[in-house]
Design an enzyme around this catalytic site. Sequence first.
Site, PDB file in Angstrom:
ATOM      1  N   ASN A   9       0.865  -1.185   0.000  1.00  0.00           N
ATOM      2  CA  ASN A   9       0.000   0.000   0.000  1.00  0.00           C
ATOM      3  C   ASN A   9       0.899   1.231   0.000  1.00  0.00           C
ATOM      4  O   ASN A   9       1.515   1.546   1.013  1.00  0.00           O
ATOM      5  CB  ASN A   9      -0.880  -0.028   1.261  1.00  0.00           C
ATOM      6  CG  ASN A   9      -1.692   1.234   1.429  1.00  0.00           C
ATOM      7  OD1 ASN A   9      -1.825   2.039   0.498  1.00  0.00           O
ATOM      8  ND2 ASN A   9      -2.248   1.417   2.630  1.00  0.00           N
ATOM      9  N   LYS A  11      -0.055   4.211  -0.243  1.00  0.00           N
ATOM     10  CA  LYS A  11      -0.755   5.386   0.343  1.00  0.00           C
ATOM     11  C   LYS A  11      -0.590   6.589  -0.589  1.00  0.00           C
ATOM     12  O   LYS A  11      -0.530   6.420  -1.807  1.00  0.00           O
ATOM     13  CB  LYS A  11      -0.242   5.668   1.747  1.00  0.00           C
ATOM     14  CG  LYS A  11      -0.172   4.423   2.620  1.00  0.00           C
ATOM     15  CD  LYS A  11       0.037   4.721   4.065  1.00  0.00           C
ATOM     16  CE  LYS A  11       0.219   3.423   4.825  1.00  0.00           C
ATOM     17  NZ  LYS A  11       0.145   3.588   6.260  1.00  0.00           N
ATOM     18  N   HIS A  93      -9.399   0.895   4.906  1.00  0.00           N
ATOM     19  CA  HIS A  93      -8.135   1.106   5.627  1.00  0.00           C
ATOM     20  C   HIS A  93      -8.386   2.059   6.796  1.00  0.00           C
ATOM     21  O   HIS A  93      -9.194   2.987   6.693  1.00  0.00           O
ATOM     22  CB  HIS A  93      -7.077   1.691   4.680  1.00  0.00           C
ATOM     23  CG  HIS A  93      -5.698   1.680   5.249  1.00  0.00           C
ATOM     24  ND1 HIS A  93      -5.288   2.606   6.179  1.00  0.00           N
ATOM     25  CD2 HIS A  93      -4.651   0.850   5.040  1.00  0.00           C
ATOM     26  CE1 HIS A  93      -4.025   2.344   6.511  1.00  0.00           C
ATOM     27  NE2 HIS A  93      -3.626   1.283   5.838  1.00  0.00           N
ATOM     28  N   GLU A  95      -6.819   4.469   7.875  1.00  0.00           N
ATOM     29  CA  GLU A  95      -6.604   5.894   7.571  1.00  0.00           C
ATOM     30  C   GLU A  95      -7.822   6.482   6.873  1.00  0.00           C
ATOM     31  O   GLU A  95      -8.152   7.653   7.076  1.00  0.00           O
ATOM     32  CB  GLU A  95      -5.317   6.053   6.740  1.00  0.00           C
ATOM     33  CG  GLU A  95      -4.086   5.811   7.612  1.00  0.00           C
ATOM     34  CD  GLU A  95      -2.860   5.327   6.862  1.00  0.00           C
ATOM     35  OE1 GLU A  95      -2.840   5.386   5.623  1.00  0.00           O
ATOM     36  OE2 GLU A  95      -1.922   4.870   7.544  1.00  0.00           O
ATOM     37  N   GLU A 163      -5.134  -5.166  10.696  1.00  0.00           N
ATOM     38  CA  GLU A 163      -4.128  -4.121  10.867  1.00  0.00           C
ATOM     39  C   GLU A 163      -4.399  -3.337  12.155  1.00  0.00           C
ATOM     40  O   GLU A 163      -5.215  -2.405  12.152  1.00  0.00           O
ATOM     41  CB  GLU A 163      -4.177  -3.144   9.691  1.00  0.00           C
ATOM     42  CG  GLU A 163      -3.903  -3.773   8.357  1.00  0.00           C
ATOM     43  CD  GLU A 163      -3.346  -2.760   7.372  1.00  0.00           C
ATOM     44  OE1 GLU A 163      -2.250  -2.997   6.853  1.00  0.00           O
ATOM     45  OE2 GLU A 163      -3.987  -1.703   7.163  1.00  0.00           O
ATOM     46  N   GLY A 169       2.665   2.090  10.664  1.00  0.00           N
ATOM     47  CA  GLY A 169       3.624   3.178  10.507  1.00  0.00           C
ATOM     48  C   GLY A 169       4.346   3.575  11.785  1.00  0.00           C
ATOM     49  O   GLY A 169       5.001   4.607  11.834  1.00  0.00           O
ATOM     50  N   SER A 209       3.624  -2.319  10.290  1.00  0.00           N
ATOM     51  CA  SER A 209       5.073  -2.321  10.503  1.00  0.00           C
ATOM     52  C   SER A 209       5.745  -3.643  10.137  1.00  0.00           C
ATOM     53  O   SER A 209       6.699  -4.065  10.798  1.00  0.00           O
ATOM     54  CB  SER A 209       5.401  -1.911  11.956  1.00  0.00           C
ATOM     55  OG  SER A 209       4.975  -0.582  12.200  1.00  0.00           O
TER      56      SER A 209
HETATM   57  C1  PEP Z   1      -0.559  -0.008   5.893  1.00  0.00           C
HETATM   58  O1  PEP Z   1      -0.450   1.027   5.269  1.00  0.00           O
HETATM   59  O2  PEP Z   1      -1.564  -0.689   5.724  1.00  0.00           O
HETATM   60  C2  PEP Z   1       0.519  -0.401   6.785  1.00  0.00           C
HETATM   61  C3  PEP Z   1       0.430  -1.553   7.402  1.00  0.00           C
HETATM   62  O3  PEP Z   1       1.572   0.458   6.918  1.00  0.00           O
HETATM   63  P1  PEP Z   1       3.020   0.127   7.547  1.00  0.00           P
HETATM   64  O4  PEP Z   1       3.476  -1.167   6.945  1.00  0.00           O
HETATM   65  O5  PEP Z   1       3.870   1.290   7.122  1.00  0.00           O
HETATM   66  O6  PEP Z   1       2.845   0.034   9.016  1.00  0.00           O
END
Ligand code: PEP
Length: 249
Positions: A9, A11, A93, A95, A163, A169, A209
């Site tokens: 992803n 983003k 997601h 976000e 998640e 992040g 992460s």
């Molecule tokens: C994500 O954007 O879904 C995500 C898991 O980000 P990251 O791997 O940067 O934590």
Amino acid sequence: MRRKLAAGNWKMNGTGAQLAELDRLAAAHPEPGVDVLICPPATLIHRAASALAQSPVSVGGQDCHAAMSGAHTGDVAAQMLAEAGATAAILGHSERRADHGETDAQVRDKTAAAIAAGLVAVVCLGESLDDREAGRTLDVVGAQLDGSVPDDASADRLVIAYEPIWAIGTGKVPTLEQIGEVHDFLRDRLSARFGREPGTAIRLLYGGSVKPGNAAEIFAVNNVDGALVGGASLKAEDFSPIIAALEAA
Ligand code: PEP
């Protein structure tokens, strides 16, 4: 047997120059032993799909509108993603749930639209740190799963990504026991809703992460069928060892 999936992803990161990473990724994985999906910003989907036309790496969107068309300035319909070359879309997601107030019902309608357009819907869910610390994790993710997934979804068009919001992040990762507990719970919930075999066929990704250094141990957890990766999917040199760890799992 569930085919494993490494999904990236991007983003809101990447202009045209970022497409060079796809060339590197495709060159490093001409015949990946797992499914590989990259979800760039909407502006890059068409170019990414063209760049990957000779590669098994596929391209997805990061959201879609629930409607096929209409007066929805700034939004993109699932059919438009498909026409641009996407074969999948991330929905719900955290976000988007936070930035745009998306509810489970809206995510379910978007997921239904994505499936109707022939896309694979990657539906995201996960608890906040408050939920985790209050012992509400399973209640929260169970309710999100129930509310965000349409009744007629099936494994060929549905992937679930667990998640934890506090792990996205941040560099913080749940323990392997915590990941396993949630994934086993989600598997049971899917089997209870869709039936044992259909529920067992739906892929469950972990996201939050995931890095080259922790991927292998996460992929060894029961019912983890791959990862949704944010930051570490931006560079082929980071995403490639994650794909390799999934191939080896
Ligand atoms: C994500 O954007 O879904 C995500 C898991 O980000 P990251 O791997 O940067 O934590």
